[in-house]
Motif scaffolding. Structure first.
Motif, PDB file in Angstrom:
ATOM      1  N   TYR A   6      43.233  50.548  14.782  1.00  0.00           N
ATOM      2  CA  TYR A   6      43.916  51.334  13.613  1.00  0.00           C
ATOM      3  C   TYR A   6      45.371  51.763  14.251  1.00  0.00           C
ATOM      4  O   TYR A   6      45.469  52.699  15.242  1.00  0.00           O
ATOM      5  N   GLY A   7      46.797  51.678  13.506  1.00  0.00           N
ATOM      6  CA  GLY A   7      47.847  52.170  13.825  1.00  0.00           C
ATOM      7  C   GLY A   7      48.679  51.534  14.688  1.00  0.00           C
ATOM      8  O   GLY A   7      49.800  51.965  15.121  1.00  0.00           O
ATOM      9  N   ALA A   8      47.924  50.336  15.323  1.00  0.00           N
ATOM     10  CA  ALA A   8      48.574  49.305  16.369  1.00  0.00           C
ATOM     11  C   ALA A   8      49.829  48.777  15.896  1.00  0.00           C
ATOM     12  O   ALA A   8      49.651  48.380  14.546  1.00  0.00           O
ATOM     13  N   ASN A   9      50.862  48.550  16.338  1.00  0.00           N
ATOM     14  CA  ASN A   9      51.891  47.537  15.980  1.00  0.00           C
ATOM     15  C   ASN A   9      51.262  46.030  16.224  1.00  0.00           C
ATOM     16  O   ASN A   9      50.531  45.781  17.134  1.00  0.00           O
ATOM     17  N   CYS A  10      51.739  45.182  15.172  1.00  0.00           N
ATOM     18  CA  CYS A  10      51.242  43.771  15.117  1.00  0.00           C
ATOM     19  C   CYS A  10      52.435  43.079  16.064  1.00  0.00           C
ATOM     20  O   CYS A  10      53.714  43.687  16.139  1.00  0.00           O
ATOM     21  N   ALA A  11      52.116  42.102  16.547  1.00  0.00           N
ATOM     22  CA  ALA A  11      53.332  41.009  17.464  1.00  0.00           C
ATOM     23  C   ALA A  11      54.417  40.849  16.205  1.00  0.00           C
ATOM     24  O   ALA A  11      55.645  40.776  16.900  1.00  0.00           O
ATOM     25  N   ALA A  12      54.197  40.522  15.305  1.00  0.00           N
ATOM     26  CA  ALA A  12      55.372  40.581  14.212  1.00  0.00           C
ATOM     27  C   ALA A  12      56.389  41.360  14.296  1.00  0.00           C
ATOM     28  O   ALA A  12      57.533  41.240  14.501  1.00  0.00           O
ATOM     29  N   TRP A  13      55.933  42.726  14.034  1.00  0.00           N
ATOM     30  CA  TRP A  13      56.635  43.834  14.013  1.00  0.00           C
ATOM     31  C   TRP A  13      57.394  43.975  15.228  1.00  0.00           C
ATOM     32  O   TRP A  13      58.855  44.549  15.230  1.00  0.00           O
ATOM     33  N   VAL A  14      56.467  43.966  16.212  1.00  0.00           N
ATOM     34  CA  VAL A  14      57.267  44.315  17.807  1.00  0.00           C
ATOM     35  C   VAL A  14      58.327  43.312  17.943  1.00  0.00           C
ATOM     36  O   VAL A  14      59.557  43.703  18.365  1.00  0.00           O
ATOM     37  N   LEU A  15      58.312  41.892  17.453  1.00  0.00           N
ATOM     38  CA  LEU A  15      59.382  40.752  17.848  1.00  0.00           C
ATOM     39  C   LEU A  15      60.543  41.321  16.889  1.00  0.00           C
ATOM     40  O   LEU A  15      61.825  41.281  17.368  1.00  0.00           O
ATOM     41  N   GLY A  16      60.193  41.781  15.674  1.00  0.00           N
ATOM     42  CA  GLY A  16      61.470  42.135  14.761  1.00  0.00           C
ATOM     43  C   GLY A  16      62.212  43.307  15.215  1.00  0.00           C
ATOM     44  O   GLY A  16      63.345  43.385  15.301  1.00  0.00           O
ATOM     45  N   HIS A  17      61.409  44.423  15.775  1.00  0.00           N
ATOM     46  CA  HIS A  17      61.978  45.693  16.542  1.00  0.00           C
ATOM     47  C   HIS A  17      62.772  45.124  17.573  1.00  0.00           C
ATOM     48  O   HIS A  17      63.939  45.772  17.659  1.00  0.00           O
ATOM     49  N   GLU A  27      48.064  35.090  14.045  1.00  0.00           N
ATOM     50  CA  GLU A  27      47.769  36.136  14.867  1.00  0.00           C
ATOM     51  C   GLU A  27      48.918  37.126  15.285  1.00  0.00           C
ATOM     52  O   GLU A  27      48.736  38.474  15.694  1.00  0.00           O
ATOM     53  N   TYR A  28      50.089  36.733  14.828  1.00  0.00           N
ATOM     54  CA  TYR A  28      51.262  37.699  14.879  1.00  0.00           C
ATOM     55  C   TYR A  28      51.088  38.796  13.991  1.00  0.00           C
ATOM     56  O   TYR A  28      51.473  40.009  14.090  1.00  0.00           O
ATOM     57  N   LEU A  29      49.856  38.786  13.022  1.00  0.00           N
ATOM     58  CA  LEU A  29      49.695  40.049  12.066  1.00  0.00           C
ATOM     59  C   LEU A  29      48.637  40.685  12.630  1.00  0.00           C
ATOM     60  O   LEU A  29      48.352  41.815  12.220  1.00  0.00           O
ATOM     61  N   TYR A  30      47.994  40.349  13.621  1.00  0.00           N
ATOM     62  CA  TYR A  30      46.894  40.956  14.121  1.00  0.00           C
ATOM     63  C   TYR A  30      46.987  42.414  14.881  1.00  0.00           C
ATOM     64  O   TYR A  30      47.901  42.273  15.529  1.00  0.00           O
ATOM     65  N   ARG A  31      46.223  43.316  14.635  1.00  0.00           N
ATOM     66  CA  ARG A  31      46.347  44.714  15.095  1.00  0.00           C
ATOM     67  C   ARG A  31      45.064  45.309  15.813  1.00  0.00           C
ATOM     68  O   ARG A  31      43.886  45.050  15.178  1.00  0.00           O
ATOM     69  N   PRO A  32      45.119  45.231  17.264  1.00  0.00           N
ATOM     70  CA  PRO A  32      43.892  45.200  17.849  1.00  0.00           C
ATOM     71  C   PRO A  32      43.124  46.769  17.584  1.00  0.00           C
ATOM     72  O   PRO A  32      41.881  46.951  17.971  1.00  0.00           O
TER      73      PRO A  32
END
Length: 162
Positions: A37-48, A30-35
């Motif tokens: 097109y073009g939305a960030n996934c939770a994994a990238w958000v946390l890394g950022h 679910e960390y890779l799910y994008r709601p």
């Protein structure tokens, strides 16, 4: 009486607590799910957010920055391809790594005097000009991205956390 440090720590810890509640029940996939097109996934958000807190510590004078996993900065960077990636490695390290980075920032802020908090930030930035405003923005920054994770949760059928 409340000190400026207390207010900044509240901003940092409050946003950290919300981010933890938003992420604590997400499964690795679910960390890779994008709601959409073009939305960030939770994994990238946390890394950022991890990289942002790390950068903030450097800007407030912390020179002893713990090492990140190999390739982390590239994988979670802001270049055009990083937020669009479909693989970010082991998702289970992200929330604990964010919590560690956030605690290190809070620990630094707790010990800062008014003179340190009022110092200009170098190099200058349009969103903050002094150390205190940079630290406060870090709390707001997590809240902004927490909204993205809230949308991810809701689109996965999860209940709100507040």
């Amino acid at each position: 009486m409340l000190s400026p440090n207390d207010v900044l720590i509240h901003s940092l810890s409050g946003s950290q607590g919300l981010l933890n509640r938003l992420c604590e029940d997400l499964k690795p996939a679910e960390y890779l799910y994008r709601p959409c097109y073009g939305a960030n996934c939770a994994a990238w958000v946390l890394g950022h957010l991890i990289l942002s807190d790390r950068s903030a510590r450097g800007r407030v004078g912390v020179t002893d920055l713990p090492a990140l996993p190999e390739g982390f900065e590239k994988r979670f960077g802001r270049d055009a391809d990083a937020p669009k990636a479909t693989e970010y490695g082991d998702m289970t390290i992200l929330l604990p790594l964010f919590n560690r980075q956030r605690q290190l920032l809070a620990d630094k802020v707790k010990g800062m005097g008014a003179d340190e908090l009022s110092k200009p930030v170098e190099p200058p930035h349009p969103m903050f000009s002094q150390v205190w405003s940079l630290v406060n923005l870090m709390g707001l920054h997590v809240m902004l991205h927490g909204g993205q994770i809230s949308s991810i949760r809701r689109s996965l059928g999860r209940p709100p956390v507040m």
